[in-house]
Design a protein around this motif. Structure first.
Motif, PDB file in Angstrom:
ATOM      1  N   PHE A  62       3.598   7.056   3.091  1.00 58.19           N
ATOM      2  CA  PHE A  62       3.943   5.898   3.856  1.00 58.19           C
ATOM      3  C   PHE A  62       3.738   4.707   2.856  1.00 58.19           C
ATOM      4  O   PHE A  62       2.713   4.576   2.367  1.00 58.19           O
ATOM      5  CB  PHE A  62       3.523   5.676   5.224  1.00 58.19           C
ATOM      6  CG  PHE A  62       3.610   6.633   5.967  1.00 58.19           C
ATOM      7  CD1 PHE A  62       2.736   7.787   6.318  1.00 58.19           C
ATOM      8  CD2 PHE A  62       4.754   6.529   6.778  1.00 58.19           C
ATOM      9  CE1 PHE A  62       3.097   8.819   7.363  1.00 58.19           C
ATOM     10  CE2 PHE A  62       5.082   7.528   7.775  1.00 58.19           C
ATOM     11  CZ  PHE A  62       4.167   8.479   8.195  1.00 58.19           C
ATOM     12  N   MET A 116      -4.997   9.416   7.645  1.00 54.60           N
ATOM     13  CA  MET A 116      -4.441   8.690   7.057  1.00 54.60           C
ATOM     14  C   MET A 116      -5.114   8.085   5.794  1.00 54.60           C
ATOM     15  O   MET A 116      -6.143   7.876   6.167  1.00 54.60           O
ATOM     16  CB  MET A 116      -3.953   7.404   7.529  1.00 54.60           C
ATOM     17  CG  MET A 116      -2.784   7.730   8.678  1.00 54.60           C
ATOM     18  SD  MET A 116      -1.189   7.994   7.934  1.00 54.60           S
ATOM     19  CE  MET A 116      -0.691   6.423   7.701  1.00 54.60           C
ATOM     20  N   TYR A 168      -0.022   5.183   1.364  1.00 55.81           N
ATOM     21  CA  TYR A 168      -0.938   5.770   2.159  1.00 55.81           C
ATOM     22  C   TYR A 168      -0.393   7.222   2.241  1.00 55.81           C
ATOM     23  O   TYR A 168       0.870   7.615   2.505  1.00 55.81           O
ATOM     24  CB  TYR A 168      -0.918   5.546   3.862  1.00 55.81           C
ATOM     25  CG  TYR A 168      -2.145   4.233   3.960  1.00 55.81           C
ATOM     26  CD1 TYR A 168      -1.494   2.969   4.000  1.00 55.81           C
ATOM     27  CD2 TYR A 168      -3.218   4.306   4.530  1.00 55.81           C
ATOM     28  CE1 TYR A 168      -2.319   1.887   3.946  1.00 55.81           C
ATOM     29  CE2 TYR A 168      -4.215   3.402   4.373  1.00 55.81           C
ATOM     30  CZ  TYR A 168      -3.742   2.242   4.296  1.00 55.81           C
ATOM     31  OH  TYR A 168      -4.622   1.281   4.603  1.00 55.81           O
ATOM     32  N   PHE A 224       0.816  -1.165   0.078  1.00 55.87           N
ATOM     33  CA  PHE A 224       0.066  -0.070  -0.055  1.00 55.87           C
ATOM     34  C   PHE A 224       0.808   1.320  -0.121  1.00 55.87           C
ATOM     35  O   PHE A 224       2.040   1.155   0.611  1.00 55.87           O
ATOM     36  CB  PHE A 224      -0.900   0.136   1.266  1.00 55.87           C
ATOM     37  CG  PHE A 224      -1.671  -1.277   1.689  1.00 55.87           C
ATOM     38  CD1 PHE A 224      -1.227  -2.201   2.428  1.00 55.87           C
ATOM     39  CD2 PHE A 224      -2.900  -1.164   1.118  1.00 55.87           C
ATOM     40  CE1 PHE A 224      -1.864  -3.446   2.461  1.00 55.87           C
ATOM     41  CE2 PHE A 224      -3.828  -2.484   1.631  1.00 55.87           C
ATOM     42  CZ  PHE A 224      -3.195  -3.362   2.107  1.00 55.87           C
ATOM     43  N   LEU A 258      -5.475   6.149   2.321  1.00 53.77           N
ATOM     44  CA  LEU A 258      -5.118   5.110   1.139  1.00 53.77           C
ATOM     45  C   LEU A 258      -4.917   5.704  -0.030  1.00 53.77           C
ATOM     46  O   LEU A 258      -6.340   6.448  -0.697  1.00 53.77           O
ATOM     47  CB  LEU A 258      -6.238   4.027   1.133  1.00 53.77           C
ATOM     48  CG  LEU A 258      -5.695   2.770   0.304  1.00 53.77           C
ATOM     49  CD1 LEU A 258      -4.165   2.200   0.594  1.00 53.77           C
ATOM     50  CD2 LEU A 258      -6.824   1.797  -0.026  1.00 53.77           C
TER      51      LEU A 258
END
Lengths: 115, 114
Positions: free
Chosen positions: A91, A45, A37, A35, A47
């Motif tokens: 991230f 946060m 983020y 993923f 996605l």
């Protein structure tokens, strides 16, 4: 041990240009999710994009796409036509699809978008 | 938005005092997580739960304990807070493979230990 590495603490991009954020990971698992983020100053946060390891096709979401290289254990994020709203902390994250289901995160890359 | 509520959102406390952070979800997700976010370290897993009364340690579990007596609540306790536990704490939930693996986050709780 499973690890996620983001080697770029900070990146800058000119508005409307393209930027690529790097992520590498280490695992002995064959099936997992990856993923990206986004964390804007609001701290929420969000996605951005998700990739399933068993799928060879790279995921895309509008201006966001990934370059997933399973053998090299690399998962980079490309942002096209960068916008001021893309400025945030990004991230990279990994989770195996079996076992403990622990999500492992990288240390993050702060993206600045220059007007 | 996933129904995740963290409380309190902000807390200032003194060294040596106990602190409990609460995470409440309305999604009936099986997995729940507590992370801490610190500059230069990203998000680090403290503890997680894979069901009621089923919990396990993460990479930075020392000084923290958790409990999950109901599906919807996951409590993080600092028995005796220290200044090194000053951080932003995030709760997250997941249905695992049942929901494309996505991890949903709460809004974070900022804890300051003086």
């Amino acid at each position: 041990a499973q690890t996620v590495t983001q080697s770029q603490p900070e990146m800058s991009v000119q508005e409307a240009e393209t930027v690529t954020l790097s992520c590498t990971y280490d695992t002995s698992e064959s099936d997992y999710y990856l993923f990206w983020y986004k964390q804007p100053p609001s701290r929420q946060m969000i996605l951005v994009i998700r990739q399933e390891a068993y799928k060879q096709q790279n995921a895309t979401e509008n201006r966001f796409s990934v370059n997933f290289q399973k053998a090299a254990k690399s998962f980079s994020l490309k942002i096209s036509d960068s916008q001021l709203g893309d400025a945030a902390m990004y991230f990279c994250a990994y989770v195996p699809t079996s076992g403990t289901y622990k999500y492992i995160f990288g240390t993050g890359t702060r993206l600045k978008v220059l007007a | 938005d996933a129904g995740i509520t963290q409380s309190p959102r902000h807390k200032v406390t003194e060294t040596g005092t106990p602190v409990t952070l609460r995470c409440h979800q309305t999604e009936n997700h099986r997995y729940m997580y507590w992370y801490r976010q610190d500059p230069g370290h990203g998000l680090r897993l403290i503890h997680y739960s894979y069901g009621v009364k089923d919990t396990d340690k993460g990479e930075v579990s020392d000084g923290y304990s958790v409990s999950r007596s109901k599906t919807e609540d996951f409590l993080l306790t600092l028995e005796s807070a220290t200044s090194s536990q000053t951080s932003v704490y995030f709760c997250a939930i997941s249905q695992g493979q049942l929901n494309t693996g996505e991890l949903f986050f709460g809004e974070g709780s900022r804890l300051t230990v003086l």
